[in-house]
Design a protein around this motif. Structure first.
Motif, PDB file in Angstrom:
ATOM      1  N   MET A 184       2.017  -3.243   7.930  1.00 25.88           N
ATOM      2  CA  MET A 184       1.534  -1.881   7.919  1.00 25.88           C
ATOM      3  C   MET A 184       0.841  -1.681   6.573  1.00 25.88           C
ATOM      4  O   MET A 184       1.399  -2.034   5.528  1.00 25.88           O
ATOM      5  CB  MET A 184       2.671  -0.869   8.060  1.00 25.88           C
ATOM      6  CG  MET A 184       2.164   0.567   8.074  1.00 25.88           C
ATOM      7  SD  MET A 184       3.456   1.790   8.330  1.00 25.88           S
ATOM      8  CE  MET A 184       4.145   1.858   6.674  1.00 25.88           C
ATOM      9  N   LEU A 208       5.012  -4.630   4.465  1.00 30.12           N
ATOM     10  CA  LEU A 208       4.040  -3.667   3.942  1.00 30.12           C
ATOM     11  C   LEU A 208       2.951  -4.386   3.162  1.00 30.12           C
ATOM     12  O   LEU A 208       3.229  -5.305   2.389  1.00 30.12           O
ATOM     13  CB  LEU A 208       4.728  -2.659   3.016  1.00 30.12           C
ATOM     14  CG  LEU A 208       5.888  -1.870   3.614  1.00 30.12           C
ATOM     15  CD1 LEU A 208       6.540  -1.001   2.540  1.00 30.12           C
ATOM     16  CD2 LEU A 208       5.419  -1.029   4.782  1.00 30.12           C
ATOM     17  N   THR A 253      11.650   3.340  -3.248  1.00 32.48           N
ATOM     18  CA  THR A 253      11.058   3.579  -1.936  1.00 32.48           C
ATOM     19  C   THR A 253      11.433   4.976  -1.462  1.00 32.48           C
ATOM     20  O   THR A 253      12.230   5.673  -2.103  1.00 32.48           O
ATOM     21  CB  THR A 253      11.567   2.551  -0.902  1.00 32.48           C
ATOM     22  OG1 THR A 253      12.940   2.838  -0.606  1.00 32.48           O
ATOM     23  CG2 THR A 253      11.433   1.131  -1.416  1.00 32.48           C
ATOM     24  N   HIS A 287      -0.943   5.178  11.418  1.00 33.79           N
ATOM     25  CA  HIS A 287      -1.009   4.153  10.383  1.00 33.79           C
ATOM     26  C   HIS A 287      -2.058   3.104  10.744  1.00 33.79           C
ATOM     27  O   HIS A 287      -2.558   3.048  11.859  1.00 33.79           O
ATOM     28  CB  HIS A 287       0.347   3.469  10.212  1.00 33.79           C
ATOM     29  CG  HIS A 287       1.409   4.384   9.702  1.00 33.79           C
ATOM     30  ND1 HIS A 287       1.483   4.794   8.397  1.00 33.79           N
ATOM     31  CD2 HIS A 287       2.432   4.983  10.350  1.00 33.79           C
ATOM     32  CE1 HIS A 287       2.514   5.603   8.244  1.00 33.79           C
ATOM     33  NE2 HIS A 287       3.112   5.736   9.422  1.00 33.79           N
ATOM     34  N   TYR A 330      -2.703  -1.110  10.768  1.00 33.41           N
ATOM     35  CA  TYR A 330      -1.943  -2.360  10.809  1.00 33.41           C
ATOM     36  C   TYR A 330      -2.909  -3.540  10.740  1.00 33.41           C
ATOM     37  O   TYR A 330      -3.994  -3.493  11.317  1.00 33.41           O
ATOM     38  CB  TYR A 330      -1.127  -2.462  12.095  1.00 33.41           C
ATOM     39  CG  TYR A 330      -0.038  -1.417  12.175  1.00 33.41           C
ATOM     40  CD1 TYR A 330       1.234  -1.686  11.673  1.00 33.41           C
ATOM     41  CD2 TYR A 330      -0.271  -0.178  12.732  1.00 33.41           C
ATOM     42  CE1 TYR A 330       2.232  -0.736  11.727  1.00 33.41           C
ATOM     43  CE2 TYR A 330       0.719   0.788  12.790  1.00 33.41           C
ATOM     44  CZ  TYR A 330       1.969   0.502  12.289  1.00 33.41           C
ATOM     45  OH  TYR A 330       2.963   1.447  12.339  1.00 33.41           O
ATOM     46  N   ALA A 385       2.418   1.614  -1.577  1.00 33.97           N
ATOM     47  CA  ALA A 385       3.158   0.432  -2.044  1.00 33.97           C
ATOM     48  C   ALA A 385       2.302  -0.304  -3.069  1.00 33.97           C
ATOM     49  O   ALA A 385       1.097  -0.443  -2.898  1.00 33.97           O
ATOM     50  CB  ALA A 385       3.492  -0.487  -0.876  1.00 33.97           C
ATOM     51  N   ASP A 404      -0.038   0.113   3.445  1.00 30.20           N
ATOM     52  CA  ASP A 404       0.685   1.165   2.726  1.00 30.20           C
ATOM     53  C   ASP A 404       0.071   1.339   1.345  1.00 30.20           C
ATOM     54  O   ASP A 404       0.377   0.592   0.419  1.00 30.20           O
ATOM     55  CB  ASP A 404       2.161   0.786   2.620  1.00 30.20           C
ATOM     56  CG  ASP A 404       3.013   1.893   2.016  1.00 30.20           C
ATOM     57  OD1 ASP A 404       2.447   2.909   1.555  1.00 30.20           O
ATOM     58  OD2 ASP A 404       4.243   1.734   2.002  1.00 30.20           O
ATOM     59  N   THR A 405      -0.794   2.343   1.211  1.00 36.91           N
ATOM     60  CA  THR A 405      -1.442   2.582  -0.082  1.00 36.91           C
ATOM     61  C   THR A 405      -0.457   3.134  -1.103  1.00 36.91           C
ATOM     62  O   THR A 405      -0.772   3.199  -2.291  1.00 36.91           O
ATOM     63  CB  THR A 405      -2.634   3.544   0.068  1.00 36.91           C
ATOM     64  OG1 THR A 405      -2.171   4.775   0.644  1.00 36.91           O
ATOM     65  CG2 THR A 405      -3.716   2.938   0.946  1.00 36.91           C
ATOM     66  N   GLY A 434       0.496  -3.751   0.316  1.00 32.90           N
ATOM     67  CA  GLY A 434       0.285  -2.792  -0.760  1.00 32.90           C
ATOM     68  C   GLY A 434      -1.020  -2.975  -1.495  1.00 32.90           C
ATOM     69  O   GLY A 434      -1.877  -3.791  -1.142  1.00 32.90           O
TER      70      GLY A 434
END
Length: 190
Positions: free
Chosen positions: A97, A168, A130, A82, A84, A102, A99-100, A170
Protein backbone atom coordinates in the motif's frame (compact mmCIF):
# COMPACT_ATOMS: atom_id res chain seq x y z
CA UNK A 1 -23.57 -4.74 9.48
CA UNK A 2 -23.67 -1.44 7.58
CA UNK A 3 -26.77 0.31 6.26
CA UNK A 4 -26.10 -0.94 2.70
CA UNK A 5 -25.90 -4.53 3.94
CA UNK A 6 -29.11 -4.10 5.94
CA UNK A 7 -30.94 -2.71 2.90
CA UNK A 8 -29.72 -5.63 0.76
CA UNK A 9 -30.83 -8.13 3.40
CA UNK A 10 -34.30 -6.56 3.61
CA UNK A 11 -34.58 -6.65 -0.19
CA UNK A 12 -33.59 -10.33 -0.32
CA UNK A 13 -36.04 -11.24 2.47
CA UNK A 14 -38.88 -9.46 0.64
CA UNK A 15 -37.93 -11.17 -2.62
CA UNK A 16 -37.82 -14.54 -0.88
CA UNK A 17 -41.21 -13.89 0.75
CA UNK A 18 -42.76 -12.98 -2.62
CA UNK A 19 -41.37 -16.02 -4.42
CA UNK A 20 -42.16 -18.27 -1.45
CA UNK A 21 -45.74 -16.99 -1.28
CA UNK A 22 -46.26 -17.67 -4.97
CA UNK A 23 -44.79 -21.13 -4.58
CA UNK A 24 -47.10 -21.96 -1.67
CA UNK A 25 -50.13 -20.87 -3.68
CA UNK A 26 -49.02 -22.96 -6.67
CA UNK A 27 -48.00 -26.03 -4.69
CA UNK A 28 -51.50 -26.74 -3.45
CA UNK A 29 -52.60 -27.80 -6.94
CA UNK A 30 -49.39 -29.44 -8.29
CA UNK A 31 -46.83 -30.30 -5.59
CA UNK A 32 -44.34 -31.98 -7.99
CA UNK A 33 -44.23 -29.01 -10.35
CA UNK A 34 -43.88 -26.63 -7.40
CA UNK A 35 -40.90 -28.59 -6.11
CA UNK A 36 -39.21 -28.46 -9.54
CA UNK A 37 -39.87 -24.71 -9.73
CA UNK A 38 -38.44 -24.21 -6.23
CA UNK A 39 -35.31 -26.11 -7.19
CA UNK A 40 -34.93 -24.08 -10.39
CA UNK A 41 -35.31 -20.78 -8.50
CA UNK A 42 -32.83 -21.99 -5.88
CA UNK A 43 -30.24 -22.81 -8.55
CA UNK A 44 -30.83 -19.46 -10.26
CA UNK A 45 -30.39 -17.66 -6.93
CA UNK A 46 -27.16 -19.54 -6.15
CA UNK A 47 -25.86 -18.87 -9.68
CA UNK A 48 -26.55 -15.15 -9.42
CA UNK A 49 -24.81 -14.99 -6.02
CA UNK A 50 -21.77 -16.85 -7.36
CA UNK A 51 -21.62 -14.67 -10.48
CA UNK A 52 -21.86 -11.49 -8.43
CA UNK A 53 -19.09 -12.65 -6.09
CA UNK A 54 -16.79 -13.57 -8.97
CA UNK A 55 -17.49 -10.30 -10.79
CA UNK A 56 -16.76 -8.27 -7.65
CA UNK A 57 -13.45 -10.10 -7.14
CA UNK A 58 -12.42 -9.74 -10.78
CA UNK A 59 -13.42 -6.07 -10.92
CA UNK A 60 -11.42 -5.16 -7.82
CA UNK A 61 -8.35 -7.00 -9.19
CA UNK A 62 -8.65 -5.30 -12.57
CA UNK A 63 -9.17 -1.92 -10.93
CA UNK A 64 -5.87 -2.15 -9.05
CA UNK A 65 -3.64 -2.86 -12.05
CA UNK A 66 -0.90 -0.29 -12.65
CA UNK A 67 -0.01 0.32 -16.31
CA UNK A 68 2.87 1.97 -18.12
CA UNK A 69 1.86 4.84 -20.41
CA UNK A 70 4.94 6.11 -22.20
CA UNK A 71 7.59 6.88 -19.59
CA UNK A 72 5.21 6.97 -16.62
CA UNK A 73 3.28 4.46 -14.57
CA UNK A 74 -0.42 5.10 -13.92
CA UNK A 75 -1.73 3.61 -10.70
CA UNK A 76 -5.52 3.67 -10.25
CA UNK A 77 -6.99 4.44 -6.84
CA UNK A 78 -8.53 1.32 -5.27
CA UNK A 79 -12.13 1.31 -4.04
CA UNK A 80 -10.86 1.82 -0.48
CA UNK A 81 -9.24 5.14 -1.53
CA UNK A 82 -5.63 3.93 -1.35
CA UNK A 83 -3.05 3.22 -4.05
CA UNK A 84 -1.44 -0.21 -4.31
CA UNK A 85 1.67 -1.36 -6.14
CA UNK A 86 3.23 -4.77 -6.61
CA UNK A 87 7.03 -4.70 -6.47
CA UNK A 88 9.18 -7.70 -7.31
CA UNK A 89 11.71 -8.13 -4.53
CA UNK A 90 14.47 -10.67 -5.08
CA UNK A 91 12.21 -12.34 -7.66
CA UNK A 92 9.10 -12.49 -5.41
CA UNK A 93 6.08 -10.25 -6.05
CA UNK A 94 5.03 -8.31 -2.94
CA UNK A 95 1.92 -6.12 -2.70
CA UNK A 96 2.36 -2.73 -1.05
CA UNK A 97 0.00 0.00 0.00
CA UNK A 98 1.46 3.37 -0.98
CA UNK A 99 1.81 5.34 2.27
CA UNK A 100 3.11 8.90 1.98
CA UNK A 101 2.96 9.07 5.77
CA UNK A 102 5.54 6.28 6.09
CA UNK A 103 9.21 7.17 5.91
CA UNK A 104 10.50 3.77 4.82
CA UNK A 105 9.69 0.56 3.02
CA UNK A 106 8.01 -1.47 5.78
CA UNK A 107 7.51 -5.20 5.41
CA UNK A 108 4.92 -7.15 7.33
CA UNK A 109 6.16 -10.26 9.08
CA UNK A 110 4.25 -12.39 6.55
CA UNK A 111 5.86 -10.67 3.54
CA UNK A 112 9.29 -10.89 5.17
CA UNK A 113 8.82 -14.67 5.47
CA UNK A 114 7.80 -14.86 1.80
CA UNK A 115 11.09 -13.14 0.94
CA UNK A 116 13.09 -15.69 2.92
CA UNK A 117 13.62 -13.42 5.93
CA UNK A 118 12.87 -15.07 9.27
CA UNK A 119 11.29 -12.31 11.43
CA UNK A 120 11.93 -14.34 14.59
CA UNK A 121 15.70 -14.21 13.97
CA UNK A 122 15.91 -10.43 13.44
CA UNK A 123 17.21 -7.91 15.94
CA UNK A 124 14.49 -5.32 16.49
CA UNK A 125 16.72 -2.40 17.47
CA UNK A 126 14.70 0.45 15.98
CA UNK A 127 11.26 1.86 16.76
CA UNK A 128 8.62 3.50 14.62
CA UNK A 129 5.68 5.67 15.58
CA UNK A 130 2.54 4.44 13.84
CA UNK A 131 -1.16 5.21 14.05
CA UNK A 132 -1.38 2.18 16.35
CA UNK A 133 1.42 3.34 18.63
CA UNK A 134 5.11 2.54 18.87
CA UNK A 135 6.35 -0.66 17.23
CA UNK A 136 9.72 -2.34 17.08
CA UNK A 137 11.41 -2.60 13.68
CA UNK A 138 14.43 -4.42 12.27
CA UNK A 139 16.44 -3.16 9.31
CA UNK A 140 16.98 -5.52 6.39
CA UNK A 141 18.53 -5.17 2.93
CA UNK A 142 16.58 -5.91 -0.24
CA UNK A 143 19.06 -7.00 -2.89
CA UNK A 144 16.89 -6.23 -5.91
CA UNK A 145 13.64 -4.25 -6.13
CA UNK A 146 11.79 -3.99 -9.45
CA UNK A 147 8.77 -1.82 -10.26
CA UNK A 148 7.79 -1.96 -13.91
CA UNK A 149 10.87 -0.90 -15.91
CA UNK A 150 12.72 0.47 -12.86
CA UNK A 151 15.26 -1.70 -11.05
CA UNK A 152 17.07 -0.78 -7.82
CA UNK A 153 19.81 -2.61 -5.95
CA UNK A 154 20.52 -2.89 -2.21
CA UNK A 155 17.59 -0.93 -0.76
CA UNK A 156 17.00 -0.70 2.96
CA UNK A 157 13.67 -1.81 4.40
CA UNK A 158 12.30 -2.39 7.86
CA UNK A 159 10.38 -5.40 9.14
CA UNK A 160 7.62 -4.41 11.54
CA UNK A 161 7.40 -6.58 14.64
CA UNK A 162 3.76 -5.57 15.12
CA UNK A 163 0.66 -6.86 13.38
CA UNK A 164 0.19 -5.46 9.88
CA UNK A 165 -2.30 -6.47 7.19
CA UNK A 166 0.20 -5.71 4.44
CA UNK A 167 3.46 -3.98 3.63
CA UNK A 168 3.86 -0.22 3.22
CA UNK A 169 5.72 1.66 0.50
CA UNK A 170 7.07 4.82 2.12
CA UNK A 171 8.70 8.02 1.02
CA UNK A 172 12.31 6.80 0.89
CA UNK A 173 11.29 4.71 -2.14
CA UNK A 174 8.66 7.07 -3.56
CA UNK A 175 11.16 9.94 -3.29
CA UNK A 176 13.04 8.43 -6.25
CA UNK A 177 10.06 9.33 -8.45
CA UNK A 178 8.20 12.37 -9.60
CA UNK A 179 4.81 11.61 -8.03
CA UNK A 180 1.63 13.29 -9.22
CA UNK A 181 -1.94 12.72 -8.08
CA UNK A 182 -4.49 13.42 -10.80
CA UNK A 183 -8.19 12.68 -10.27
CA UNK A 184 -8.31 8.98 -9.32
CA UNK A 185 -4.80 8.09 -10.49
CA UNK A 186 -1.28 8.34 -9.14
CA UNK A 187 1.38 8.97 -11.80
CA UNK A 188 4.98 7.88 -11.25
CA UNK A 189 7.88 8.95 -13.45
CA UNK A 190 11.66 8.75 -13.11
Amino acid sequence: MGSDDTARLIYLVLLLAAVGGWMLAESRRRPGAALRTAMAWGLIFVGVMAGYGLWTDMRSDLHRQAVMVGDRMEVPRAPDGHYYLTLTINGTPVDFMVDTGATNIVLSRRDARRLGIDPDQLLYLDQAETANGTVRTARVKLNEVVLGPWRDQALAAWVNDGEMDGSLLGMDYLGQFHVELAADRMLLRR
